[in-house]
Design a protein around this motif. Sequence first.
Motif, PDB file in Angstrom:
ATOM      1  N   GLU A 235       4.132 -21.171  16.029  1.00  0.00           N
ATOM      2  CA  GLU A 235       4.067 -22.126  14.994  1.00  0.00           C
ATOM      3  C   GLU A 235       3.609 -23.435  14.996  1.00  0.00           C
ATOM      4  O   GLU A 235       3.405 -24.094  13.860  1.00  0.00           O
ATOM      5  N   GLY A 236       3.696 -23.685  16.254  1.00  0.00           N
ATOM      6  CA  GLY A 236       3.137 -25.209  16.708  1.00  0.00           C
ATOM      7  C   GLY A 236       4.319 -26.419  16.379  1.00  0.00           C
ATOM      8  O   GLY A 236       5.024 -26.167  15.600  1.00  0.00           O
ATOM      9  N   THR A 237       3.820 -27.512  16.961  1.00  0.00           N
ATOM     10  CA  THR A 237       4.699 -28.690  16.755  1.00  0.00           C
ATOM     11  C   THR A 237       3.818 -29.603  15.730  1.00  0.00           C
ATOM     12  O   THR A 237       2.628 -30.165  16.064  1.00  0.00           O
ATOM     13  N   ARG A 238       4.369 -29.997  14.420  1.00  0.00           N
ATOM     14  CA  ARG A 238       3.547 -31.257  13.734  1.00  0.00           C
ATOM     15  C   ARG A 238       3.830 -32.274  14.338  1.00  0.00           C
ATOM     16  O   ARG A 238       4.932 -32.865  14.466  1.00  0.00           O
ATOM     17  N   PRO A 239       2.477 -32.798  14.449  1.00  0.00           N
ATOM     18  CA  PRO A 239       2.643 -34.455  15.196  1.00  0.00           C
ATOM     19  C   PRO A 239       3.430 -35.364  14.085  1.00  0.00           C
ATOM     20  O   PRO A 239       3.146 -35.489  12.938  1.00  0.00           O
ATOM     21  N   THR A 240       3.990 -36.178  14.628  1.00  0.00           N
ATOM     22  CA  THR A 240       4.362 -37.381  13.775  1.00  0.00           C
ATOM     23  C   THR A 240       4.221 -38.727  14.480  1.00  0.00           C
ATOM     24  O   THR A 240       3.808 -38.610  15.654  1.00  0.00           O
TER      25      THR A 240
END
Lengths: 695, 695
Positions: A235-240
């Motif tokens: 599902e990935g890591t949403r960048p912040t």
Amino acid sequence: MDFSSFVTSVGTSFLIFVVLVLLYVWLSKKPGNAVVYYPNRILKGLDPNEKGSKSWIQEALSSTEQDVISMSGVDTAVYFVFLSTVLGILVISGLVLLPALLPIAATDHELRNVVLSGEAKNKTFTDLDKLSMANIQAYKHVSALRANALISPELKPEQYAILVRDIPPVPEGQTRKEQVDTYFKTIYPDTFYRSMLVTDNKEVNKIYKELDGYKKKLARAEAIYAKSKATGKPEGTRPTHKTGCLGLAGKSVDSIEFYNDKINELTPKLEAEQKSTLREKQLAAALVFFTTRVAAASAAQSLHAQMVDHWTVIDAPEPRQIIWSNLKIKFFERQGRQYVVYIVVALTILFFMIPIGIISAFTTLKNLRKLLPFLKVILDEKAVRTVLEAYLPQLALIIFLALLPKFLLFLSKTEGIPSESHAVRAASGKYFYFSVLNVFIGVTVGGTLFSSFKAIQKDPGSLVRILGNSIPENATFFLTFVALKFFVGYGLELSRLVPLIIFHIKRKYLCKTEDEVKAAWTPGDLGYGTRVPGDMLIITIVLCYSVIAPLIIPFGVAYFGLGWLVLRNQALKVYVPAYESNGRLWPHINVRIIAALILYQVTVLGYLGVKKFVYAPFLIPLPILSLIFAFICNKKFYRAFHDTALEVAARESKETPSMEQVFRSFIPQSLNYEKNDDDQFEDALSQVSRTGSIV
Amino acid sequence: MDFSSFVTSVGTSFLIFVVLVLLYVWLSKKPGNAVVYYPNRILKGLDPNEKGSKSWIQEALSSTEQDVISMSGVDTAVYFVFLSTVLGILVISGLVLLPALLPIAATDHELRNVVLSGEAKNKTFTDLDKLSMANIQAYKHVSALRANALISPELKPEQYAILVRDIPPVPEGQTRKEQVDTYFKTIYPDTFYRSMLVTDNKEVNKIYKELDGYKKKLARAEAIYAKSKATGKPEGTRPTHKTGCLGLAGKSVDSIEFYNDKINELTPKLEAEQKSTLREKQLAAALVFFTTRVAAASAAQSLHAQMVDHWTVIDAPEPRQIIWSNLKIKFFERQGRQYVVYIVVALTILFFMIPIGIISAFTTLKNLRKLLPFLKVILDEKAVRTVLEAYLPQLALIIFLALLPKFLLFLSKTEGIPSESHAVRAASGKYFYFSVLNVFIGVTVGGTLFSSFKAIQKDPGSLVRILGNSIPENATFFLTFVALKFFVGYGLELSRLVPLIIFHIKRKYLCKTEDEVKAAWTPGDLGYGTRVPGDMLIITIVLCYSVIAPLIIPFGVAYFGLGWLVLRNQALKVYVPAYESNGRLWPHINVRIIAALILYQVTVLGYLGVKKFVYAPFLIPLPILSLIFAFICNKKFYRAFHDTALEVAARESKETPSMEQVFRSFIPQSLNYEKNDDDQFEDALSQVSRTGSIV
């Protein structure tokens, strides 16, 4: 500087050069480096290794002028005409002067007894005639190159347009657009196509830039997110990122959402600003388009208004090189700015004299020991001494000169020049004066004065004598300066070590998207602005010192020979020109070559005069002849570089050009964002029958 | 020169002036003299005494600029702008300087104590500002005059034509005519009308002149015969003449028969020569005609060939002022000739320095007595002495200067200038340099040096001191010079005594036919070539001497005031302009007015410096301001005088011009004799649809 340190210097330089060339041969074969060593080919959609079997030297030598023009444009071809002309001058000088002058320089004070010298004089005379003739030939050749480029059937939008400035205030009851259209329709009822008002794009550019930045950041964030999906959890890591100062402080937000919000917020703002810019921020300048090249070329050369400072016209620059913010500057303000800039440049030249004089005076070892006796222990160390003697002064000089071009380009743009290439030419001219005055005269005279200061204090009349006698001492300085420049300079140029390292670092740690990678390797252009005056300095130094130190001629030949070879390679494979001025830099170069020749001839006269050489007066006609040559060149060729000859513009291409394409190519990117059917453009469009193809 | 001889000189001059004016008033009222005093009106078909009740002064004062333009053209109107501008400058200077400078000049060495002077400085400052502003206003006004003249709907053939020179060799298989037509048709497919090749007319001109001479002689013989019938026997006496040298020796023949034979013999010869000239004597120059004024104005300003020395174009001069024989001279030959002429002029200026120096040194009485002691007896005679002192030096100078203009005009034509008005401007420029350098500097410095020669021999360093102190002594010389010039010069101008006497002698003893009488009174033009530099010399002298001898200002005012009045009268009634250049002489005048102002300002500075006036440095910005004004004038206005602004040319007259009339007006008289349907013209004619009315 003694002979051993001189040999050390040149030897080390040569060694560095060989290493750099070997590095280039090795590195350029690695496929991963292709974008650094063949970007021009890649951008043109060619195979980087299309001539794989040949070495780079063979490739450079076998390339024709036409190859250079097709890969890198007419300006680059003209630059090679310059290099080969100068190379020719130096080779001829070397062949004639070396056999004659070497014995003179060796025996020096027995000059009067050298029977050879009468012969040398005659040779020099015919030789110099040849040089001037070569210059005329080169001028003719470049003029033909320019004419061919202008005749070419390829569509060049700027050939159909003129740039109008200093439009008088709008009369009551008319819009600016109506004013401009009425004026030009009256004068050119048959050939006027339409006009494009120049607007104040400061605000819209700012918003456009901001929006564009967010778009790039969004693409980057999405690339990171996509990558995280591929490598880590599905599902990935949403960048912040943090919204505060430099992304280090403040609230942490989801990058993709944040950037999308920003884009959605800015897009309507940009559109609103575009509308208001087109409607309300019209300036007193315009681009006017004609349906034929002849009409545009003729209009650009004609006086339009009885008051010369109204409705001033010039030929339109290429769209990509227009300096939009300068177009609004008024006639007399431009004149005023020009003179202010000249004064600033003059002050700069005078102001820099002092540090350069001090540096050159300090950096001879004898002076260092004299002035800083506590360094004696280190300086007496043989190894340290040789290296210092070899490099210190030259390095200081080179670094010093590298600081200046940006400042001069800034000054040139401040003058109000409307095109990038013209600004670069203006900066290049200033840089030439700066470098010749400061480096050549400053180092020569400054160094001499410093060491002889006390003698002069006692007897001011001795100044002339000291100058005449002590200039030769500086010859070895310039010999090593030239050697350092060509071996190390061209070695670094060819191997592209710095861009290579920067590219690999960027690609590994910074670039996330394809666009970012491309931006990391996209090369600049050849950089005539600094390259030409640099070369001009070398040719001036070489010619002037050739009389007292003839050995400098082979160094000059090597500089321009190696330069030709290395830069031919770079022009064919690496650099991508930022603009095309169709050889307009040539008159600028030519006049400076002749100036260098005249300085050379005067130096010869002065030197032979100091040495009381009886035939010296016979050389007096030489500078006069050179002046006449310069005059003829200027009269015969110059105007064709300033204006487009109508016979050239009249050779229309068979196809009717797409006038709409011509017009659109001048619309600034920030005004042409997504919708381009805004009032100003739409109004004009509706008046024209759409004959051409619409892109 | 003492005060009494000065008064004598001015008084005598004034007396002569009054006598001449009275003579004019008396003579001009006699009907038989009308052709001498009103030729311009008579030639224009007006009544000589149309404003009979007014005096000539009232008439001159009440005339408007429009009157001058309609009677004598724009050039004359521009000349009056010059006179009134200078008059304005001098009146302002007089109002400001006289009250301030008279006490200074009177008290001289107590200069520092004059409290007034600070005030004077400030006044001078604002004053000088005003002068410069007046100059700009005048420039603007003249520019508008020129624009109006060019806009005018009156047909001016030269507005539809350009002059093409330096046409390259004819390509194989083409005629010269085809070459020219093809070239211009390619560039101007829509607006090209036709071309007229320039031919070598030397031979045809010779025959034409000879034929014309015989025709005049025939008319004269017939008039004599007719008269003899009326007065003597009814069958009359047929006039005879001898065919030998000067009509004194040789066989006696019947004049009417003889001239008829000659005419019958020459007419076919002329026709044959016309044909061969048109076919075989074509030169590398042409006139090219366009169907619109804009096309011609634009073409004249555009570069046509990539090689600047081929196909060079300029705007066509008026047909009547083309110098045909100069059109064949090649580009670089023109350049070469120009420089050779400059050198000749420079040598002339230097060469004439010597005799003028000697004359001015000799012609002060003190010097005469010193050098030629045997003249003492005569010179000590009071009456002789006063007259000599008053007139000798000035007369020598005036006669001397009268010799030169023809020579300078000849030199200017030798440069290869294609139009009469341009040659006159060039000659006028040379004459200005000559007169200022020689008269002003030569007399001042020469006279000073001669009398102080021995002092300088002893101590060369005293030169500067002597110059600074002794220039004032020459002031009275120039005072009387100016007075002589305006009283006697303008008196003779107004009374036209010399032309009147010549006319009456000719009419009584020489003229037999009406044409001959007309030729005897036909006036010339105003003669700007010598008039303008003469006036410039006066303004320079007056301004420069105004500081040390402020009394010269009223004299200057009188010179330009009287000049304005007298010449206004002459322009309205007498002179007929030989050509019209639409005020192109103005920039030439303007730059010299400013040069005179700068010379004046520098003189003030120098003089106040010599007198150790403490506020002198505050005046240093003045010459700099003047230079800036000159620069702005030049930038803002000059090009509209060199080229025709397209907005001006674009105001086409409503009627379509008769293009054939335009074309025909350029055909030289000698080629257009009786038949004008020869090959070259016929060929071209047949290609054109005859839209216009044929005259």
